[in-house]
Enzyme design. Structure first.
Site, PDB file in Angstrom:
ATOM      1  CB  SER A 101      42.681  30.606  39.342  1.00  0.00           C
ATOM      2  OG  SER A 101      42.436  31.054  37.579  1.00  0.00           O
ATOM      3  CG  ASP A 151      36.448  34.955  36.124  1.00  0.00           C
ATOM      4  OD1 ASP A 151      37.222  35.672  35.699  1.00  0.00           O
ATOM      5  OD2 ASP A 151      36.292  34.312  37.430  1.00  0.00           O
ATOM      6  CG  HIS A 182      39.669  35.019  37.889  1.00  0.00           C
ATOM      7  ND1 HIS A 182      39.198  34.361  37.559  1.00  0.00           N
ATOM      8  CD2 HIS A 182      41.193  34.876  37.752  1.00  0.00           C
ATOM      9  CE1 HIS A 182      39.541  33.076  37.966  1.00  0.00           C
ATOM     10  NE2 HIS A 182      41.272  32.485  37.608  1.00  0.00           N
TER      11      HIS A 182
END
Ligand code: MLT
Length: 199
Positions: A101, A151, A182
């Site tokens: 991320s 996501d 995610h």
């Protein structure tokens, strides 16, 4: 900058870990051990604070990135990685980044925008930050990345854009899709491990 360094066995991979928002230098350790139990690990903690959460660069809301902070923090991170690598006598070329991320985003930015000697990366749920100012080829770079079909943070456009940016600069990109949102799944880590085992 806080970091954790653990020397593994000499035949192990050299994994450089960059956590997601709200994580720290311990967040990806279990994944690193799964990827290679013999790995040497350098894991860094982002220096930016957002409501008590660690990040690698500032943002002004979800996906509203502070591009000045991104540049400053990229330089800080490269300086830190270089200094620890020198101290531990590990060549920069040996590192394989494992970023998730926010950590994957700054990793992709460093690869695209700085002539760093790191050649390989596993990027979990990254996205394009929309910065593309360089032209040097990434022909020796091998990037594995995961994209989720649903996501809530990374849009299809933003992940496709990153893949396009990397491929346009001749990086070798292996992209896999998940449907996990995610979050990181065991399935994607298994796929990343297969890719890593071939390195
Ligand atoms: C995050 O929450 O970390 C975002 O998905 C990515 C970022 O802010 O860099």
């Amino acid at each position: 900058m806080e970091y954790l360094f653990e020397r593994g066995k000499s035949q192990g991979k050299k994994l450089l870990l960059l956590h997601g928002t709200g994580g720290d230098e311990t967040s990806l350790l279990e994944i690193a051990r799964y990827l290679d139990e013999d790995a040497t690990v350098l894991s860094l903690r982002g220096t930016v604070q957002e409501s008590g959460m660690n990040r690698f660069f500032k943002r002004n809301g979800l996906n509203q990135f502070d591009l000045v902070s991104l540049e400053v923090e990229s330089d800080r991170l490269i300086q830190m990685i270089t200094s620890v690598s020198e101290e531990q006598q590990i060549a920069l070329e040996e590192w394989i980044i494992v970023g998730y991320s926010n950590g994957a985003n700054i990793a992709a930015h460093m690869l695209l925008e700085r002539q760093i000697r790191i050649k390989q990366a596993i990027l979990l749920h990254p996205m394009s930050l929309g910065v593309d100012t360089q032209y040097f080829p990434l022909s020796e770079r091998k990037i594995w990345l995961s994209v989720s079909q649903n996501d809530p943070i990374v849009s299809k456009e933003a992940s496709n854009k990153l893949i396009e940016q990397l491929k346009n600069r001749q990086a070798e990109v292996t992209a896999i899709t998940t449907n996990s949102g995610h979050q990181i799944t065991i399935d994607e880590i298994e796929q990343a491990k297969k890719w890593l085992d071939e390195r």
